[in-house]
Design a protein around this motif. Structure first.
Motif, PDB file in Angstrom:
ATOM      1  N   THR A  36      38.656  36.028  35.004  1.00  0.00           N
ATOM      2  CA  THR A  36      39.029  37.405  34.678  1.00  0.00           C
ATOM      3  C   THR A  36      40.244  37.834  35.484  1.00  0.00           C
ATOM      4  O   THR A  36      41.363  37.551  35.098  1.00  0.00           O
ATOM      5  CB  THR A  36      37.841  38.366  34.879  1.00  0.00           C
ATOM      6  N   VAL A  37      40.042  38.502  36.585  1.00  0.00           N
ATOM      7  CA  VAL A  37      41.163  39.076  37.325  1.00  0.00           C
ATOM      8  C   VAL A  37      41.926  38.064  38.159  1.00  0.00           C
ATOM      9  O   VAL A  37      43.115  38.234  38.396  1.00  0.00           O
ATOM     10  CB  VAL A  37      40.714  40.243  38.227  1.00  0.00           C
ATOM     11  N   GLY A  38      41.279  37.022  38.628  1.00  0.00           N
ATOM     12  CA  GLY A  38      41.914  36.068  39.525  1.00  0.00           C
ATOM     13  C   GLY A  38      42.031  36.652  40.925  1.00  0.00           C
ATOM     14  O   GLY A  38      41.904  37.854  41.134  1.00  0.00           O
ATOM     15  N   TYR A  39      42.270  35.799  41.887  1.00  0.00           N
ATOM     16  CA  TYR A  39      42.296  36.230  43.278  1.00  0.00           C
ATOM     17  C   TYR A  39      43.548  37.028  43.633  1.00  0.00           C
ATOM     18  O   TYR A  39      43.501  37.886  44.509  1.00  0.00           O
ATOM     19  CB  TYR A  39      42.111  35.036  44.219  1.00  0.00           C
ATOM     20  N   GLU A  40      44.659  36.790  42.949  1.00  0.00           N
ATOM     21  CA  GLU A  40      45.877  37.561  43.218  1.00  0.00           C
ATOM     22  C   GLU A  40      45.653  39.037  42.884  1.00  0.00           C
ATOM     23  O   GLU A  40      45.924  39.920  43.692  1.00  0.00           O
ATOM     24  CB  GLU A  40      47.058  37.007  42.419  1.00  0.00           C
ATOM     25  N   GLN A  41      45.188  39.303  41.678  1.00  0.00           N
ATOM     26  CA  GLN A  41      44.969  40.685  41.249  1.00  0.00           C
ATOM     27  C   GLN A  41      43.818  41.320  42.016  1.00  0.00           C
ATOM     28  O   GLN A  41      43.886  42.490  42.389  1.00  0.00           O
ATOM     29  CB  GLN A  41      44.700  40.743  39.748  1.00  0.00           C
ATOM     30  N   HIS A  55      43.358  45.660  48.262  1.00  0.00           N
ATOM     31  CA  HIS A  55      44.273  45.724  49.406  1.00  0.00           C
ATOM     32  C   HIS A  55      43.917  44.670  50.446  1.00  0.00           C
ATOM     33  O   HIS A  55      43.882  44.930  51.646  1.00  0.00           O
ATOM     34  CB  HIS A  55      44.289  47.130  50.026  1.00  0.00           C
ATOM     35  N   LYS A  56      43.617  43.487  49.949  1.00  0.00           N
ATOM     36  CA  LYS A  56      43.295  42.326  50.786  1.00  0.00           C
ATOM     37  C   LYS A  56      44.211  41.184  50.375  1.00  0.00           C
ATOM     38  O   LYS A  56      44.624  41.081  49.226  1.00  0.00           O
ATOM     39  CB  LYS A  56      41.841  41.860  50.576  1.00  0.00           C
ATOM     40  N   SER A  57      44.486  40.318  51.305  1.00  0.00           N
ATOM     41  CA  SER A  57      45.286  39.140  51.001  1.00  0.00           C
ATOM     42  C   SER A  57      44.493  38.207  50.091  1.00  0.00           C
ATOM     43  O   SER A  57      43.331  37.914  50.376  1.00  0.00           O
ATOM     44  CB  SER A  57      45.625  38.413  52.302  1.00  0.00           C
ATOM     45  N   PRO A  58      45.094  37.750  48.980  1.00  0.00           N
ATOM     46  CA  PRO A  58      44.396  36.781  48.124  1.00  0.00           C
ATOM     47  C   PRO A  58      43.979  35.539  48.907  1.00  0.00           C
ATOM     48  O   PRO A  58      42.904  34.994  48.682  1.00  0.00           O
ATOM     49  CB  PRO A  58      45.415  36.438  47.046  1.00  0.00           C
ATOM     50  N   LYS A  59      44.834  35.135  49.854  1.00  0.00           N
ATOM     51  CA  LYS A  59      44.475  33.972  50.671  1.00  0.00           C
ATOM     52  C   LYS A  59      43.231  34.245  51.494  1.00  0.00           C
ATOM     53  O   LYS A  59      42.393  33.371  51.677  1.00  0.00           O
ATOM     54  CB  LYS A  59      45.642  33.578  51.570  1.00  0.00           C
ATOM     55  N   SER A  60      43.107  35.478  51.983  1.00  0.00           N
ATOM     56  CA  SER A  60      41.922  35.853  52.741  1.00  0.00           C
ATOM     57  C   SER A  60      40.674  35.788  51.853  1.00  0.00           C
ATOM     58  O   SER A  60      39.625  35.303  52.271  1.00  0.00           O
ATOM     59  CB  SER A  60      42.084  37.257  53.311  1.00  0.00           C
ATOM     60  N   LEU A  61      40.806  36.286  50.626  1.00  0.00           N
ATOM     61  CA  LEU A  61      39.682  36.232  49.696  1.00  0.00           C
ATOM     62  C   LEU A  61      39.320  34.787  49.360  1.00  0.00           C
ATOM     63  O   LEU A  61      38.143  34.442  49.263  1.00  0.00           O
ATOM     64  CB  LEU A  61      40.006  36.994  48.414  1.00  0.00           C
ATOM     65  N   MET A  62      40.334  33.964  49.188  1.00  0.00           N
ATOM     66  CA  MET A  62      40.073  32.555  48.868  1.00  0.00           C
ATOM     67  C   MET A  62      39.420  31.838  50.039  1.00  0.00           C
ATOM     68  O   MET A  62      38.662  30.898  49.836  1.00  0.00           O
ATOM     69  CB  MET A  62      41.359  31.858  48.463  1.00  0.00           C
ATOM     70  N   ARG A  63      39.704  32.296  51.256  1.00  0.00           N
ATOM     71  CA  ARG A  63      39.073  31.680  52.422  1.00  0.00           C
ATOM     72  C   ARG A  63      37.597  31.972  52.495  1.00  0.00           C
ATOM     73  O   ARG A  63      36.874  31.359  53.266  1.00  0.00           O
ATOM     74  CB  ARG A  63      39.757  32.145  53.711  1.00  0.00           C
ATOM     75  N   THR A 109      32.225  37.573  49.041  1.00  0.00           N
ATOM     76  CA  THR A 109      33.020  37.819  47.843  1.00  0.00           C
ATOM     77  C   THR A 109      32.246  38.700  46.873  1.00  0.00           C
ATOM     78  O   THR A 109      32.837  39.474  46.137  1.00  0.00           O
ATOM     79  CB  THR A 109      33.414  36.488  47.170  1.00  0.00           C
ATOM     80  N   ILE A 110      30.930  38.616  46.881  1.00  0.00           N
ATOM     81  CA  ILE A 110      30.112  39.454  46.007  1.00  0.00           C
ATOM     82  C   ILE A 110      30.384  40.920  46.307  1.00  0.00           C
ATOM     83  O   ILE A 110      30.610  41.725  45.429  1.00  0.00           O
ATOM     84  CB  ILE A 110      28.620  39.154  46.212  1.00  0.00           C
ATOM     85  N   ARG A 111      30.393  41.234  47.574  1.00  0.00           N
ATOM     86  CA  ARG A 111      30.639  42.604  48.004  1.00  0.00           C
ATOM     87  C   ARG A 111      32.015  43.063  47.538  1.00  0.00           C
ATOM     88  O   ARG A 111      32.190  44.178  47.069  1.00  0.00           O
ATOM     89  CB  ARG A 111      30.543  42.677  49.527  1.00  0.00           C
ATOM     90  N   LEU A 112      33.009  42.200  47.621  1.00  0.00           N
ATOM     91  CA  LEU A 112      34.365  42.554  47.237  1.00  0.00           C
ATOM     92  C   LEU A 112      34.514  42.744  45.734  1.00  0.00           C
ATOM     93  O   LEU A 112      35.119  43.692  45.277  1.00  0.00           O
ATOM     94  CB  LEU A 112      35.345  41.476  47.717  1.00  0.00           C
ATOM     95  N   THR A 113      33.943  41.856  44.949  1.00  0.00           N
ATOM     96  CA  THR A 113      34.127  41.945  43.493  1.00  0.00           C
ATOM     97  C   THR A 113      33.272  43.036  42.879  1.00  0.00           C
ATOM     98  O   THR A 113      33.588  43.522  41.809  1.00  0.00           O
ATOM     99  CB  THR A 113      33.808  40.609  42.805  1.00  0.00           C
ATOM    100  N   SER A 114      32.219  43.444  43.552  1.00  0.00           N
ATOM    101  CA  SER A 114      31.371  44.477  42.962  1.00  0.00           C
ATOM    102  C   SER A 114      32.067  45.815  42.903  1.00  0.00           C
ATOM    103  O   SER A 114      31.685  46.680  42.136  1.00  0.00           O
ATOM    104  CB  SER A 114      30.056  44.593  43.735  1.00  0.00           C
ATOM    105  N   SER A 115      33.136  45.995  43.678  1.00  0.00           N
ATOM    106  CA  SER A 115      33.844  47.272  43.646  1.00  0.00           C
ATOM    107  C   SER A 115      34.951  47.295  42.599  1.00  0.00           C
ATOM    108  O   SER A 115      35.579  48.318  42.398  1.00  0.00           O
ATOM    109  CB  SER A 115      34.442  47.553  45.022  1.00  0.00           C
ATOM    110  N   VAL A 116      35.191  46.183  41.916  1.00  0.00           N
ATOM    111  CA  VAL A 116      36.267  46.115  40.917  1.00  0.00           C
ATOM    112  C   VAL A 116      35.766  46.615  39.584  1.00  0.00           C
ATOM    113  O   VAL A 116      34.694  46.449  39.176  1.00  0.00           O
ATOM    114  CB  VAL A 116      36.786  44.659  40.785  1.00  0.00           C
ATOM    115  N   GLY A 170      42.917  40.694  45.055  1.00  0.00           N
ATOM    116  CA  GLY A 170      43.450  41.038  46.365  1.00  0.00           C
ATOM    117  C   GLY A 170      44.275  42.314  46.329  1.00  0.00           C
ATOM    118  O   GLY A 170      44.157  43.168  47.216  1.00  0.00           O
ATOM    119  N   ALA A 171      45.104  42.460  45.303  1.00  0.00           N
ATOM    120  CA  ALA A 171      45.926  43.668  45.167  1.00  0.00           C
ATOM    121  C   ALA A 171      45.045  44.902  44.984  1.00  0.00           C
ATOM    122  O   ALA A 171      45.290  45.944  45.597  1.00  0.00           O
ATOM    123  CB  ALA A 171      46.889  43.522  44.001  1.00  0.00           C
ATOM    124  N   GLN A 172      44.011  44.796  44.162  1.00  0.00           N
ATOM    125  CA  GLN A 172      43.126  45.934  43.913  1.00  0.00           C
ATOM    126  C   GLN A 172      42.332  46.328  45.153  1.00  0.00           C
ATOM    127  O   GLN A 172      42.029  47.502  45.361  1.00  0.00           O
ATOM    128  CB  GLN A 172      42.164  45.618  42.766  1.00  0.00           C
TER     129      GLN A 172
END
Length: 89
Positions: free
Chosen positions: A52-57, A63-71, A82-89, A59-61
């Motif tokens: 769906t959104v991918g880690y780049e988008q 306000h986190k680095s995509p690399k940080s999310l990928m880590r 990551t569950i916590r992060l994606t649940s707010s999208v 991260g932008a939504q």
């Protein structure tokens, strides 16, 4: 077993054109978590983000680095942060 590029592309293409499929991907991941199948839930959540959104988008939504999310991934699998992060999208 790692997914092939063709399979990932097929899932992404379907997710792009079918809103019900996107919802089903997320529902399946959440159902796995609710059934205490954490490993499956993690894999499905990663599939959902990638399709769906991918880690780049994402991260932008957030306000986190995509690399940080990928880590937050371990051996190609998302971890629970990551569950916590994606649940707010």
């Amino acid at each position: 077993m790692a997914l092939t590029r063709d399979f990932k592309d097929t899932v992404k293409a379907r997710a792009e054109r079918d809103p019900e499929f996107r919802v089903a991907l997320l529902e399946e991941a959440l159902a796995a978590f609710l059934n205490a199948d954490l490993e499956t839930g993690k894999v499905l959540l990663c599939d959902y983000v990638n399709a769906t959104v991918g880690y780049e988008q994402l991260g932008a939504q957030l306000h986190k680095s995509p690399k940080s999310l990928m880590r937050t991934r371990t051996r190609g699998r998302c971890v629970s942060s990551t569950i916590r992060l994606t649940s707010s999208v």
